[in-house]
Design a protein around this motif. Structure first.
Motif, mmCIF file in Angstrom:
data_model
loop_
_atom_site.group_PDB
_atom_site.id
_atom_site.type_symbol
_atom_site.label_atom_id
_atom_site.label_comp_id
_atom_site.label_asym_id
_atom_site.label_seq_id
_atom_site.Cartn_x
_atom_site.Cartn_y
_atom_site.Cartn_z
ATOM 1 N N GLN A 265 30.930 42.931 46.135
ATOM 2 C CA GLN A 265 31.729 43.934 46.824
ATOM 3 C C GLN A 265 33.127 43.871 46.225
ATOM 4 O O GLN A 265 33.771 42.830 46.253
ATOM 5 N N VAL A 266 33.562 44.959 45.646
ATOM 6 C CA VAL A 266 34.803 44.971 44.879
ATOM 7 C C VAL A 266 35.756 46.007 45.445
ATOM 8 O O VAL A 266 35.377 47.170 45.648
ATOM 9 N N ARG A 267 36.986 45.602 45.691
ATOM 10 C CA ARG A 267 38.043 46.502 46.132
ATOM 11 C C ARG A 267 39.079 46.593 45.018
ATOM 12 O O ARG A 267 39.790 45.625 44.745
ATOM 13 N N VAL A 268 39.129 47.731 44.343
ATOM 14 C CA VAL A 268 39.993 47.909 43.181
ATOM 15 C C VAL A 268 41.326 48.526 43.609
ATOM 16 O O VAL A 268 41.362 49.410 44.465
ATOM 17 N N SER A 269 42.423 48.065 42.996
ATOM 18 C CA SER A 269 43.751 48.593 43.302
ATOM 19 C C SER A 269 43.859 50.048 42.882
ATOM 20 O O SER A 269 43.054 50.557 42.094
ATOM 21 N N ALA A 270 44.890 50.728 43.384
ATOM 22 C CA ALA A 270 45.065 52.157 43.121
ATOM 23 C C ALA A 270 45.186 52.461 41.630
ATOM 24 O O ALA A 270 44.734 53.507 41.161
ATOM 25 N N ASP A 271 45.797 51.547 40.879
ATOM 26 C CA ASP A 271 45.962 51.800 39.439
ATOM 27 C C ASP A 271 44.778 51.294 38.617
ATOM 28 O O ASP A 271 44.762 51.406 37.377
ATOM 29 N N GLY A 272 43.770 50.717 39.276
ATOM 30 C CA GLY A 272 42.549 50.302 38.599
ATOM 31 C C GLY A 272 42.654 49.038 37.768
ATOM 32 O O GLY A 272 41.727 48.722 37.017
ATOM 33 N N THR A 273 43.734 48.283 37.917
ATOM 34 C CA THR A 273 43.925 47.090 37.077
ATOM 35 C C THR A 273 43.604 45.783 37.784
ATOM 36 O O THR A 273 43.347 44.769 37.132
ATOM 37 N N GLN A 274 43.618 45.766 39.121
ATOM 38 C CA GLN A 274 43.399 44.546 39.888
ATOM 39 C C GLN A 274 42.272 44.761 40.897
ATOM 40 O O GLN A 274 41.969 45.893 41.268
ATOM 41 N N ALA A 275 41.676 43.648 41.338
ATOM 42 C CA ALA A 275 40.588 43.771 42.302
ATOM 43 C C ALA A 275 40.461 42.506 43.138
ATOM 44 O O ALA A 275 40.766 41.402 42.684
ATOM 45 N N ASP A 276 40.018 42.708 44.372
ATOM 46 C CA ASP A 276 39.552 41.617 45.230
ATOM 47 C C ASP A 276 38.040 41.755 45.289
ATOM 48 O O ASP A 276 37.515 42.846 45.513
ATOM 49 N N ALA A 277 37.328 40.653 45.083
ATOM 50 C CA ALA A 277 35.870 40.741 44.998
ATOM 51 C C ALA A 277 35.195 39.609 45.755
ATOM 52 O O ALA A 277 35.742 38.514 45.887
ATOM 53 N N GLU A 278 33.995 39.910 46.236
ATOM 54 C CA GLU A 278 33.150 38.925 46.894
ATOM 55 C C GLU A 278 31.783 38.996 46.228
ATOM 56 O O GLU A 278 31.232 40.083 46.050
ATOM 57 N N LEU A 279 31.249 37.840 45.854
ATOM 58 C CA LEU A 279 29.980 37.774 45.130
ATOM 59 C C LEU A 279 28.959 37.016 45.962
ATOM 60 O O LEU A 279 29.214 35.904 46.420
ATOM 61 N N TRP A 280 27.785 37.635 46.178
ATOM 62 C CA TRP A 280 26.689 37.040 46.934
ATOM 63 C C TRP A 280 25.556 36.728 45.976
ATOM 64 O O TRP A 280 24.993 37.636 45.352
#
Length: 286
Positions: A265-280
């Motif tokens: 599950q990936v939440r990408v920043s508005a500019d598309g350069t950063q992300a918070d992610a969770e891996l199962w």
């Protein structure tokens, strides 16, 4: 774990001119075939089949240069049914054909014997949690795409862009359990995870609900999941997290991977350069 893996590689080397018995290698490593292939690929940076091919053609190269066996005898010993098939494989690794190599003493390429050892890299720890989940469904849209190890996957980008907003909204509304919201899922990966290997990519949700007829659905059995989180540059942070799970976490913990979809599950920043992610990752205790 690393000692057992090295014992498996020693066994492989002693039987390099025989068909690869992955079940036996996994037995020596005290793990499942599925996990052995996954762990080897992550640690070695190449699939087991590719390593075996390179090692065989390395030894075959030495035999070609020695000149004691005919080229056909060398080909047959290393599993090739004809001079032509052997020559194609030989050239792919060494850059020259076996006949040319024998005549000119050409420079050949060597794949060294591989062994794994522990390297201490800093003092950072990996945070994780183990989640027991009942059976559920993946519901959404899926596509068969090639595997890309680093950088954006053009096939996935095109596939996701092709899903209209109304459909995405209907899919997201079905989410009723962890991990909540739209998730990205890899499943049914063919072969040994080589670059370009095909897999099923899902853009969907985890749910207990039945799927509408116009959406794809995959039943997932109950089991344990190891859950990891990361933040950083996109998409590298997500790809490096998967690598670290197999190269650092699995060798240090009493778990192995089991067959099943890998969910992120990936939440990408508005500019598309950063992300918070969770891996199962589907796991079982060993």
């Amino acid at each position: 774990m690393l000692e057992r893996l090295n014992q498996a590689l020693d066994h492989l080397e002693r039987h390099l001119d025989q068909p690869v018995d992955v079940a036996e290698l996994a037995r020596i490593a005290c793990t499942s075939e599925h996990h052995f292939r996954r762990l080897f690929s992550a640690l070695a940076g190449m699939p087991l089949s590719e390593y075996v091919r390179r090692r065989r053609l390395t030894v075959a190269g030495a035999e070609v240069l020695a000149g004691e066996l005919s080229l056909l005898d060398v080909a047959v010993r290393w599993g090739y049914g004809s001079n032509e098939a052997f020559a194609r494989a030989f050239r792919a690794v060494h850059g020259v054909g076996p006949g040319e190599a024998r005549r000119t003493g050409a420079v050949l390429r060597s794949q060294p014997r591989m062994s794994f050892r522990l390297v201490v890299e800093g003092s950072s720890s990996m945070e994780y949690r183990i989640v027991e989940k009942d059976a559920f469904r993946l519901v959404g849209r899926k596509a068969r795409v090639p595997l890309v190890h680093e950088g954006m996957n053009p096939a996935i980008v095109a596939f996701v862009k092709g899903i209209d907003r109304e459909t995405v909204g209907r899919i997201e509304a079905l989410s009723d359990q962890e991990p909540r919201g739209i998730v990205n899922v890899s499943d049914d990966l063919a072969g040994d995870r080589a670059e370009g290997t095909e897999l099923d990519y899902w853009h969907g949700v985890v749910t207990g609900a039945d799927a509408p007829e116009d959406l794809d659905s995959l039943p997932v059995a109950a089991g344990s999941w190891a859950v990891f989180q990361t933040s950083g540059a996109f998409p590298q942070a997500v790809q490096y997290l998967w690598r670290d799970v197999f190269t650092q976490w699995f060798p240090s913990n009493p778990y192995e991977s089991r067959p099943g979809p890998e969910i992120s599950q990936v939440r990408v920043s508005a500019d598309g350069t950063q992300a918070d992610a969770e891996l199962w990752i589907p796991v079982r205790r060993v």
